[in-house]
Design an enzyme around this catalytic site. Structure first.
Site, short mmCIF file in Angstrom:
data_model
loop_
_atom_site.label_atom_id
_atom_site.label_comp_id
_atom_site.label_asym_id
_atom_site.label_seq_id
_atom_site.Cartn_x
_atom_site.Cartn_y
_atom_site.Cartn_z
N ASP A 208 0.88 -1.17 0.00
CA ASP A 208 0.00 0.00 0.00
C ASP A 208 0.91 1.22 0.00
O ASP A 208 1.63 1.47 0.98
CB ASP A 208 -0.89 -0.03 1.26
CG ASP A 208 -1.80 1.19 1.34
OD1 ASP A 208 -1.78 2.02 0.41
OD2 ASP A 208 -2.52 1.30 2.35
N LYS A 243 -2.43 12.24 -1.88
CA LYS A 243 -1.51 13.09 -1.11
C LYS A 243 -0.44 13.70 -2.01
O LYS A 243 -0.21 14.91 -1.96
CB LYS A 243 -0.83 12.30 0.00
CG LYS A 243 -1.65 11.16 0.57
CD LYS A 243 -2.58 11.57 1.68
CE LYS A 243 -3.58 10.46 1.90
NZ LYS A 243 -4.22 10.38 3.16
C1 LMR Z 1 -5.40 9.13 7.22
O1 LMR Z 1 -4.88 8.08 7.63
O2 LMR Z 1 -5.64 10.09 7.97
C2 LMR Z 1 -5.72 9.28 5.76
O3 LMR Z 1 -5.30 8.16 5.06
C3 LMR Z 1 -7.13 9.65 5.51
C4 LMR Z 1 -8.08 8.53 5.76
O4 LMR Z 1 -8.88 8.27 4.86
O5 LMR Z 1 -8.08 7.94 6.84
#
Ligand code: LMR
Length: 393
Positions: A208, A243
């Site tokens: 991931d 991101k």
């Molecule tokens: C996070 O971990 O804050 C981000 O990946 C946003 C999410 O969808 O949780």
């Protein structure tokens, strides 16, 4: 009928976003959800993305459906970005999905088609939605040791000890870079050992990679996934453009499956089938922007320059906060903040301290004390330092 519904467990990150929004204190600080913020606390549209959007407004002539698995040009630029030239293209299958999360969900569905008895192994801790999606799909899950709460680094020996219990055909989820929630990452030599181990034990890696370019660099952050791609017989990847292109709300992610050339056709057909069942055609706008940015030399170099500014800004704030906390505490126990990479680090505060920070100081972080480093600006470092000291972190 619908009166039979039961409440589902609330996602902690989303719950925190709601709480933050309803807090009326003007000086509240959001270190919750993983969204990049600049020095003014805004989440800007990246320059190259905006330029591509302007060009697209002029050039786009239709809004008809794109391909069922997305556009081949998007697959090419993204697989080049993530995998470089490590894999022969005839071994790759793709599905453009709504966001990295969509790609994760669909890769796990693909795993379920191929081996419903697979156990999915997750780092402890991991992004909470990983476990939630695995449970939602009715797959088996086990955790492997990852983060050493004392050293704040990866406990590699414990990780490998746990993974020795995985059985042939299991799937090992590994964060490609910028581990969420800890910020502690595998070193290149450790990726090499993981690759050897996975091959020897016939385990399938699932990387991931949601923060490529946020850690040490676009190429550096891809070391692990490229290593696995170059030596493993199979590899699954979920990559996100949320991101590193700052296009969170466009929902743009890519699922990649690397197989033998012989299995590619059937794998690709399964991935197309999953798109059709889950949402049919993927959303196009974000992928088109990414394709334009990565294919146009000027847009690309501006994107790379801005991503570098973002990355270096995060590293700078890590160093500033780390040294401020070291001075205030008279100890070196906050050095890990400068060593970690990516958007997150775990402060190491107890749930009670996290609650106190929220209630008494308006500082919001996830319950396990995960902080979004990109939510911190220079002018907030003193306030954070005082608050952390006041609650006894
Ligand atoms: C996070 O971990 O804050 C981000 O990946 C946003 C999410 O969808 O949780």
């Amino acid at each position: 009928m619908l009166d039979a519904l039961k409440l589902q467990p609330e996602d902690k990150i989303l719950g925190l976003m709601k709480l933050f929004r309803s807090d009326t204190r003007e000086d509240k600080i959001d270190l919750g959800v993983g969204v990049y913020k600049d020095a003014n606390g805004n989440t800007p549209i990246m320059r190259a993305v905006k330029a591509a959007e302007r060009q697209l407004w002029d050039d786009e002539t239709t809004k008809t459906y794109t391909g069922l698995i997305g556009d081949a040009a998007f697959h090419k630029v993204m697989s080049d970005l993530v995998l470089g030239d490590t894999v022969a293209k005839e071994r790759l299958s793709f599905a453009h999905c709504p966001g990295g999360t969509g790609a994760i969900h669909q890769i796990l569905q693909l795993v379920k088609f191929a081996n419903p008895n697979a156990t999915i192994w997750l780092s402890s801790p991991s992004w909470a939605n990983h476990a939630s999606i695995i449970a939602h799909l009715g797959l088996a899950k086990r955790d492997y040791a990852y983060f050493d709460a004392q050293t704040r680094a990866v406990d590699f020996e414990a990780m490998m000890t746990d993974l020795r219990e995985a059985k042939e055909g299991d799937v090992i989820i590994i964060h490609g870079c910028c581990h969420n929630p800890t910020g502690a990452n595998l070193k290149p030599s450790q990726w090499d050992q993981v690759a050897e181990f996975l091959i020897a034990n016939k385990l399938t890696p699932f990387v991931d990679i949601a923060y490529q370019g946020f850690g040490d660099g676009i190429e550096e952050d891809a070391y692990g996934v490229r290593k696995l791609a170059s030596v493993c017989p199979e590899l699954l990847v979920a990559s996100s453009c949320s991101k590193n292109f700052g296009i969170y709300r466009e929902r743009c992610g890519l699922a990649i499956a690397m197989t033998s050339a012989k299995d590619q056709v059937i794998t690709q057909a399964n991935m197309a089938h999953l798109n059709r069942q889950n949402f049919s055609f993927p959303p196009d706008h974000g992928a088109r922007l990414v394709t334009m940015v990565l294919s146009d030399p000027d847009l690309r170099s501006d994107w790379e320059a801005e991503l570098k500014e973002v990355r270096e800004g995060m590293i700078q704030i890590r160093e500033t906060l780390s040294s401020s906390l070291q001075t205030a505490s008279g100890s070196d126990r906050f050095g890990f903040l400068a060593d970690h990479r990516g958007m997150f680090s775990r402060l190491g505060a107890s749930p009670e301290q996290v609650a106190k920070l929220r209630e008494d100081f308006g500082i919001y972080m996830v319950g396990d004390s995960r902080m979004n480093i990109a939510g911190i600006t220079e002018d907030k470092v003193d306030r954070l330092t005082d608050a952390f000291m006041a609650v006894g972190v």
